[in-house]
Design a protein around this motif. Sequence first.
Motif, PDB file in Angstrom:
ATOM      1  N   ASP A 101      93.899  32.939  15.337  1.00  0.00           N
ATOM      2  CA  ASP A 101      95.166  32.609  14.699  1.00  0.00           C
ATOM      3  C   ASP A 101      95.221  31.133  14.324  1.00  0.00           C
ATOM      4  O   ASP A 101      95.051  30.243  15.175  1.00  0.00           O
ATOM      5  N   LYS A 102      95.470  30.867  13.061  1.00  0.00           N
ATOM      6  CA  LYS A 102      95.444  29.499  12.543  1.00  0.00           C
ATOM      7  C   LYS A 102      96.497  28.624  13.199  1.00  0.00           C
ATOM      8  O   LYS A 102      96.209  27.500  13.628  1.00  0.00           O
ATOM      9  N   GLN A 103      97.731  29.120  13.303  1.00  0.00           N
ATOM     10  CA  GLN A 103      98.802  28.289  13.838  1.00  0.00           C
ATOM     11  C   GLN A 103      98.577  27.977  15.305  1.00  0.00           C
ATOM     12  O   GLN A 103      98.824  26.853  15.757  1.00  0.00           O
ATOM     13  N   ALA A 104      98.094  28.958  16.054  1.00  0.00           N
ATOM     14  CA  ALA A 104      97.803  28.718  17.466  1.00  0.00           C
ATOM     15  C   ALA A 104      96.728  27.655  17.621  1.00  0.00           C
ATOM     16  O   ALA A 104      96.802  26.782  18.485  1.00  0.00           O
ATOM     17  N   ALA A 105      95.714  27.718  16.749  1.00  0.00           N
ATOM     18  CA  ALA A 105      94.634  26.735  16.802  1.00  0.00           C
ATOM     19  C   ALA A 105      95.122  25.338  16.431  1.00  0.00           C
ATOM     20  O   ALA A 105      94.631  24.341  16.959  1.00  0.00           O
ATOM     21  N   LEU A 106      96.072  25.262  15.535  1.00  0.00           N
ATOM     22  CA  LEU A 106      96.636  23.968  15.149  1.00  0.00           C
ATOM     23  C   LEU A 106      97.551  23.398  16.221  1.00  0.00           C
ATOM     24  O   LEU A 106      97.620  22.182  16.416  1.00  0.00           O
ATOM     25  N   ASP A 107      98.258  24.273  16.923  1.00  0.00           N
ATOM     26  CA  ASP A 107      99.273  23.817  17.874  1.00  0.00           C
ATOM     27  C   ASP A 107      98.722  23.462  19.246  1.00  0.00           C
ATOM     28  O   ASP A 107      99.363  22.723  20.000  1.00  0.00           O
ATOM     29  N   ALA A 108      97.566  23.983  19.626  1.00  0.00           N
ATOM     30  CA  ALA A 108      97.033  23.770  20.971  1.00  0.00           C
ATOM     31  C   ALA A 108      96.724  22.297  21.218  1.00  0.00           C
ATOM     32  O   ALA A 108      96.442  21.533  20.287  1.00  0.00           O
ATOM     33  N   ASP A 109      96.767  21.905  22.477  1.00  0.00           N
ATOM     34  CA  ASP A 109      96.411  20.534  22.831  1.00  0.00           C
ATOM     35  C   ASP A 109      94.944  20.248  22.501  1.00  0.00           C
ATOM     36  O   ASP A 109      94.597  19.147  22.103  1.00  0.00           O
ATOM     37  N   GLY A 110      94.086  21.246  22.694  1.00  0.00           N
ATOM     38  CA  GLY A 110      92.671  21.097  22.394  1.00  0.00           C
ATOM     39  C   GLY A 110      92.131  22.336  21.713  1.00  0.00           C
ATOM     40  O   GLY A 110      92.596  23.451  21.974  1.00  0.00           O
ATOM     41  N   LEU A 111      91.147  22.160  20.836  1.00  0.00           N
ATOM     42  CA  LEU A 111      90.496  23.270  20.153  1.00  0.00           C
ATOM     43  C   LEU A 111      89.010  23.226  20.458  1.00  0.00           C
ATOM     44  O   LEU A 111      88.368  22.180  20.318  1.00  0.00           O
ATOM     45  N   ALA A 142      77.271  20.274  36.480  1.00  0.00           N
ATOM     46  CA  ALA A 142      77.318  19.178  35.506  1.00  0.00           C
ATOM     47  C   ALA A 142      78.144  19.586  34.291  1.00  0.00           C
ATOM     48  O   ALA A 142      78.966  18.807  33.792  1.00  0.00           O
ATOM     49  N   GLY A 143      77.941  20.805  33.809  1.00  0.00           N
ATOM     50  CA  GLY A 143      78.724  21.288  32.677  1.00  0.00           C
ATOM     51  C   GLY A 143      80.192  21.436  33.027  1.00  0.00           C
ATOM     52  O   GLY A 143      81.070  21.155  32.200  1.00  0.00           O
ATOM     53  N   ALA A 144      80.463  21.881  34.257  1.00  0.00           N
ATOM     54  CA  ALA A 144      81.852  22.028  34.697  1.00  0.00           C
ATOM     55  C   ALA A 144      82.541  20.671  34.734  1.00  0.00           C
ATOM     56  O   ALA A 144      83.709  20.547  34.334  1.00  0.00           O
ATOM     57  N   ARG A 145      81.831  19.645  35.196  1.00  0.00           N
ATOM     58  CA  ARG A 145      82.410  18.297  35.242  1.00  0.00           C
ATOM     59  C   ARG A 145      82.664  17.789  33.826  1.00  0.00           C
ATOM     60  O   ARG A 145      83.713  17.178  33.551  1.00  0.00           O
ATOM     61  N   LEU A 146      81.740  18.033  32.913  1.00  0.00           N
ATOM     62  CA  LEU A 146      81.929  17.594  31.537  1.00  0.00           C
ATOM     63  C   LEU A 146      83.162  18.250  30.916  1.00  0.00           C
ATOM     64  O   LEU A 146      83.980  17.584  30.272  1.00  0.00           O
ATOM     65  N   LEU A 147      83.330  19.554  31.103  1.00  0.00           N
ATOM     66  CA  LEU A 147      84.508  20.231  30.557  1.00  0.00           C
ATOM     67  C   LEU A 147      85.788  19.723  31.206  1.00  0.00           C
ATOM     68  O   LEU A 147      86.815  19.577  30.534  1.00  0.00           O
ATOM     69  N   ALA A 148      85.715  19.444  32.509  1.00  0.00           N
ATOM     70  CA  ALA A 148      86.892  18.897  33.191  1.00  0.00           C
ATOM     71  C   ALA A 148      87.239  17.520  32.641  1.00  0.00           C
ATOM     72  O   ALA A 148      88.421  17.172  32.502  1.00  0.00           O
ATOM     73  N   ASN A 149      86.217  16.721  32.309  1.00  0.00           N
ATOM     74  CA  ASN A 149      86.469  15.412  31.699  1.00  0.00           C
ATOM     75  C   ASN A 149      87.158  15.571  30.352  1.00  0.00           C
ATOM     76  O   ASN A 149      88.091  14.822  30.029  1.00  0.00           O
ATOM     77  N   TRP A 150      86.686  16.547  29.556  1.00  0.00           N
ATOM     78  CA  TRP A 150      87.286  16.748  28.235  1.00  0.00           C
ATOM     79  C   TRP A 150      88.725  17.257  28.365  1.00  0.00           C
ATOM     80  O   TRP A 150      89.641  16.724  27.731  1.00  0.00           O
ATOM     81  N   VAL A 151      88.924  18.253  29.210  1.00  0.00           N
ATOM     82  CA  VAL A 151      90.274  18.800  29.408  1.00  0.00           C
ATOM     83  C   VAL A 151      91.210  17.740  29.960  1.00  0.00           C
ATOM     84  O   VAL A 151      92.363  17.605  29.537  1.00  0.00           O
ATOM     85  N   GLY A 152      90.702  16.939  30.904  1.00  0.00           N
ATOM     86  CA  GLY A 152      91.525  15.906  31.515  1.00  0.00           C
ATOM     87  C   GLY A 152      91.941  14.818  30.541  1.00  0.00           C
ATOM     88  O   GLY A 152      92.919  14.115  30.779  1.00  0.00           O
ATOM     89  N   GLY A 153      91.197  14.682  29.453  1.00  0.00           N
ATOM     90  CA  GLY A 153      91.537  13.669  28.468  1.00  0.00           C
ATOM     91  C   GLY A 153      92.419  14.154  27.347  1.00  0.00           C
ATOM     92  O   GLY A 153      92.762  13.382  26.430  1.00  0.00           O
ATOM     93  N   LEU A 154      92.815  15.430  27.388  1.00  0.00           N
ATOM     94  CA  LEU A 154      93.660  15.962  26.316  1.00  0.00           C
ATOM     95  C   LEU A 154      95.077  15.406  26.414  1.00  0.00           C
ATOM     96  O   LEU A 154      95.684  15.422  27.489  1.00  0.00           O
ATOM     97  N   PRO A 155      95.620  14.944  25.299  1.00  0.00           N
ATOM     98  CA  PRO A 155      97.021  14.500  25.322  1.00  0.00           C
ATOM     99  C   PRO A 155      97.931  15.707  25.364  1.00  0.00           C
ATOM    100  O   PRO A 155      97.752  16.673  24.622  1.00  0.00           O
ATOM    101  N   THR A 156      98.868  15.687  26.275  1.00  0.00           N
ATOM    102  CA  THR A 156      99.824  16.796  26.382  1.00  0.00           C
ATOM    103  C   THR A 156     101.243  16.279  26.133  1.00  0.00           C
ATOM    104  O   THR A 156     101.570  15.149  26.520  1.00  0.00           O
ATOM    105  N   PRO A 157     102.067  17.093  25.510  1.00  0.00           N
ATOM    106  CA  PRO A 157     103.443  16.651  25.253  1.00  0.00           C
ATOM    107  C   PRO A 157     104.216  16.495  26.550  1.00  0.00           C
ATOM    108  O   PRO A 157     103.957  17.198  27.531  1.00  0.00           O
ATOM    109  N   PRO A 158     105.167  15.575  26.603  1.00  0.00           N
ATOM    110  CA  PRO A 158     105.963  15.396  27.820  1.00  0.00           C
ATOM    111  C   PRO A 158     106.775  16.654  28.125  1.00  0.00           C
ATOM    112  O   PRO A 158     107.257  17.331  27.217  1.00  0.00           O
ATOM    113  N   SER A 159     106.904  16.952  29.402  1.00  0.00           N
ATOM    114  CA  SER A 159     107.664  18.146  29.805  1.00  0.00           C
ATOM    115  C   SER A 159     109.161  17.844  29.808  1.00  0.00           C
ATOM    116  O   SER A 159     109.584  16.709  29.833  1.00  0.00           O
TER     117      SER A 159
END
Length: 219
Positions: free
Chosen positions: A33-43, A202-219
């Motif tokens: 879904d295009k809109q879901a892909a645009l709206d997510a914090d990370g793709l 090692a791959g799990a740590r790399l993905l955690a680094n990427w996810v941890g760096g995603l900007p998220t909107p304030p709650s």
Amino acid sequence: MPTVVVLDYGSGNLRSAVRALERAGAAVTLTSDKQAALDADGLVVPGVGAYAACMAGLRGVKGPEIIGRRLAGGRPVLGICVGMQVLFATGVEHGITTEGCDEWPGTVERLRAPVVPHMGWNTVAVPEGSRLFDGITDERFYFVHSYGVREWELVTNDRTKAPLVTWAETGPDQERGDRFVAAVENGPLCATQFHPEKSGDAGARLLANWVGGLPTPPS
């Protein structure tokens, strides 16, 4: 919890990527879904198989447009394996040239090595200042590919914003093979030639680094 869309465009079994990203701390949706892909914090743009086939599938779900719009707004994108390769300008397989997403200049071409495909665990040479590889030292990652980017062509005069390029070589440690781009960090656009979801701790740590760096909107 950051939201991540794994873009489903018919390229292989994506469940392992979904599970790995969930373990890394993201709320993950597998969708075209295009809109879901645009709206997510990370793709996340995965990819296995032939370059031309992946580009055809990606165009079928408006993937290049989605990637371009996200990057124009500084929204993070992570390409994996052929999902990294399609970010470059062109791919050449069996004498046929296919246009890619052209986010980076460069050509994906067959590796020049004694043994192809390059398959299995290999080390990488990480540049100083990498965030993707933060906390990861002298580890191996899982590769399976016959094609890669053998030259990095993007030149910038701003060293503070220059992409960080990680390299690897084919062949066993004692036999020099062919050097290729193993990962890139370029602002909101990151990519790996290896499969982090298949690369153990090692791959799990790399993905955690990427996810941890995603900007998220304030709650």
